[in-house]
Design a protein around this motif. Structure first.
Motif, short mmCIF file in Angstrom:
data_model
loop_
_atom_site.label_atom_id
_atom_site.label_comp_id
_atom_site.label_asym_id
_atom_site.label_seq_id
_atom_site.Cartn_x
_atom_site.Cartn_y
_atom_site.Cartn_z
N SER A 1 12.95 13.76 -6.02
CA SER A 1 13.73 12.53 -6.13
C SER A 1 13.93 11.92 -4.74
O SER A 1 14.15 12.63 -3.76
N ILE A 2 13.83 10.59 -4.68
CA ILE A 2 13.95 9.87 -3.42
C ILE A 2 15.10 8.89 -3.55
O ILE A 2 15.02 7.92 -4.31
N SER A 3 16.18 9.14 -2.82
CA SER A 3 17.29 8.19 -2.87
C SER A 3 17.03 7.06 -1.89
O SER A 3 16.61 7.27 -0.76
N GLY A 4 17.21 5.85 -2.37
CA GLY A 4 16.96 4.66 -1.57
C GLY A 4 15.68 3.96 -1.99
O GLY A 4 15.53 2.76 -1.77
N ALA A 5 14.74 4.66 -2.60
CA ALA A 5 13.47 4.05 -2.99
C ALA A 5 13.63 3.14 -4.20
O ALA A 5 12.82 2.24 -4.42
N GLU A 6 14.70 3.34 -4.98
CA GLU A 6 14.91 2.47 -6.15
C GLU A 6 15.28 1.05 -5.73
O GLU A 6 15.14 0.11 -6.50
N ASP A 7 15.75 0.88 -4.50
CA ASP A 7 16.12 -0.44 -4.00
C ASP A 7 14.91 -1.23 -3.51
O ASP A 7 15.01 -2.43 -3.28
N LEU A 8 13.80 -0.56 -3.33
CA LEU A 8 12.60 -1.21 -2.78
C LEU A 8 11.81 -1.88 -3.90
O LEU A 8 11.70 -1.36 -5.00
N ILE A 9 11.27 -3.01 -3.60
CA ILE A 9 10.43 -3.73 -4.55
C ILE A 9 9.03 -3.79 -3.94
O ILE A 9 8.84 -4.31 -2.84
N MET B 1 0.82 -1.21 0.00
CA MET B 1 0.00 0.00 0.00
C MET B 1 0.85 1.26 0.00
O MET B 1 0.37 2.33 -0.36
N VAL B 2 2.12 1.19 0.38
CA VAL B 2 2.99 2.36 0.42
C VAL B 2 3.65 2.60 -0.95
O VAL B 2 4.09 3.71 -1.23
N GLY B 3 3.67 1.62 -1.80
CA GLY B 3 4.25 1.77 -3.14
C GLY B 3 3.69 2.96 -3.90
O GLY B 3 4.46 3.78 -4.43
N PRO B 4 2.37 3.14 -3.97
CA PRO B 4 1.82 4.30 -4.67
C PRO B 4 2.21 5.64 -4.03
O PRO B 4 2.27 6.65 -4.71
N PHE B 5 2.49 5.64 -2.73
CA PHE B 5 2.96 6.86 -2.07
C PHE B 5 4.27 7.32 -2.70
O PHE B 5 4.41 8.47 -3.09
N PHE B 6 5.24 6.41 -2.79
CA PHE B 6 6.54 6.76 -3.36
C PHE B 6 6.42 7.14 -4.83
O PHE B 6 7.09 8.06 -5.30
N GLU B 7 5.56 6.44 -5.57
CA GLU B 7 5.37 6.76 -6.98
C GLU B 7 4.78 8.16 -7.16
O GLU B 7 5.19 8.89 -8.06
N SER B 8 3.82 8.55 -6.34
CA SER B 8 3.23 9.88 -6.48
C SER B 8 4.21 10.98 -6.11
O SER B 8 4.20 12.05 -6.70
N VAL B 9 5.09 10.72 -5.13
CA VAL B 9 6.11 11.71 -4.79
C VAL B 9 7.09 11.87 -5.95
O VAL B 9 7.46 12.99 -6.31
#
Length: 143
Positions: A132-140, A118-126
């Motif tokens: 830019s969010i460093s560290g979020a590219e490592d999350l699946i 459920m938090v995935g769409p949060f990071f995508e909308s930001v």
């Protein structure tokens, strides 16, 4: 020993970008079954500079609906709410001139899988809003 930074007007432009990228602002999420809160803190002073939450007025009617529903729901927010909170915090960050954030990847990976979905769409909308969010590219995020 803590080193203080020189005043902004005495810093050469190439050094100013180095200073701003050394300590990006820190994004942390506080998640429970009742609400989700996003906080951005300044790494130097540890003060909150922007915040968005599902307990804001915009989400009150939806919260009351889920609260009074029978049988009761155990989760009062969803990925759509998380996405809207991401948009709100990105808007607030752009207003104050913040363009990059950092997250604690280990904290995000330690969350239960249903919260990570459920938090995935949060990071995508930001990210869509231009932050830019460093560290979020490592999350699946699954789902």
């Amino acid at each position: 020993m803590i080193k203080s930074l020189p005043p902004a007007e005495s810093v050469p432009p190439e050094m100013a970008t180095l200073i701003t990228t050394q300590n990006p602002h820190i994004l942390s999420l506080v998640i429970s079954c009742r609400k989700i809160t996003a906080q951005v803190t300044n790494p130097n002073s540890h003060s909150i500079i922007a915040m968005a939450s599902s307990s804001e007025q915009e989400f009150a009617a939806q919260y009351r609906t889920k609260l009074n529903r029978f049988p009761r729901s155990h989760n009062f927010w969803n990925s759509k709410t998380a996405s809207r909170i991401g948009e709100k915090i990105a808007f607030r960050l752009r207003e104050i001139g913040v363009s990059s954030l950092q997250i604690d990847v280990q904290e995000e990976l330690s969350r239960p899988i249903h919260h990570r979905k459920m938090v995935g769409p949060f990071f995508e909308s930001v990210k869509r809003a231009g932050i830019s969010i460093s560290g979020a590219e490592d999350l699946i995020f699954l789902g």
